[in-house]
Design an enzyme around this catalytic site. Sequence first.
Site, PDB file in Angstrom:
ATOM      1  CG  ASP A  92      -1.761   1.206   1.346  1.00 48.46           C
ATOM      2  OD1 ASP A  92      -2.508   1.466   0.393  1.00 48.46           O
ATOM      3  OD2 ASP A  92      -1.679   1.914   2.364  1.00 48.46           O
ATOM      4  CG  ASP A 104      -1.889   7.727   0.169  1.00 50.26           C
ATOM      5  OD1 ASP A 104      -1.039   8.618   0.036  1.00 50.26           O
ATOM      6  OD2 ASP A 104      -2.757   7.470  -0.675  1.00 50.26           O
TER       7      ASP A 104
END
EC number: 3.1.3.-
Length: 269
Positions: free
Chosen positions: A22, A24
């Site tokens: 991932d 952010d």
Amino acid sequence: MIATVDVDEKGVLKGINCFALDMDGTVYLGEQWIDGARDFLKAVERAGKKYVFLTNNSSKNPQTYVEKLGRMGLTIGLNQIVTSGEATIAYLKKNFPGKRVFLLGNELLQEEFVEAGVKLDEKTPEVVVVGFDTSLTYAKMCRVCDFVREGLPYLSTHPDFNCPTESGFIPDAGAIHAFIHASAFRYPDHVIGKPSGDIMDYLAQRAGVSKGETAMVGDRLYTDVAAGVKNGYTGILVLSGEAGMKDVEESEVKPDLIFSSVKEMIPFL
């Protein structure tokens, strides 16, 4: 049972050949690297393994992410970015081929859909797709609620309620779903992004990886970790973003491994 933080007693990471990361809250916040994230990426490469970035954030297209990471000092190719927008396009082509789509999304997402051959239509659509639209206006919200209220098939790129930034959180697609539900009394019929199997199948096919040898690493339990543990991947939580240990204790989703940040994974590669 809850995993011990910053420990890999069973040597799980030794058997991982690809890390789906991932973005952010996991490797950066805004345009600032999370401490040690660059060192982790270098360590993965030194170990002869690979990584891809898998993001639910559909407000940007893959090229924008490549350029952003370039500004931050990391040079990667488009093949190392997988977004919920791309997975949604693949889902539409498979399940709604040739259908006219009303897309609630940024200009970048709209361009991505058009370039992929998806027909966008703001007046007489056959399908509604909701993304993370940071150019949202009240007029757009009225329009999407009208179409959802009419009963059109209603899809979304991803379910995240908030998007982490350098200064806190901003409302994401899940918050838009809540607005639409309050007015049109419907949640999306189908959500393509994490934790859905759609994006995880798309990832495996795009990256050419085995699910059993791939780890999904992220800062959210209900998207990142759930996407891993529910779809045949190793699910790893990092505590550098949204979720904390209290969330782990209260959640039905239990990570296979938990680390303070990706940096703490380096000794176990």
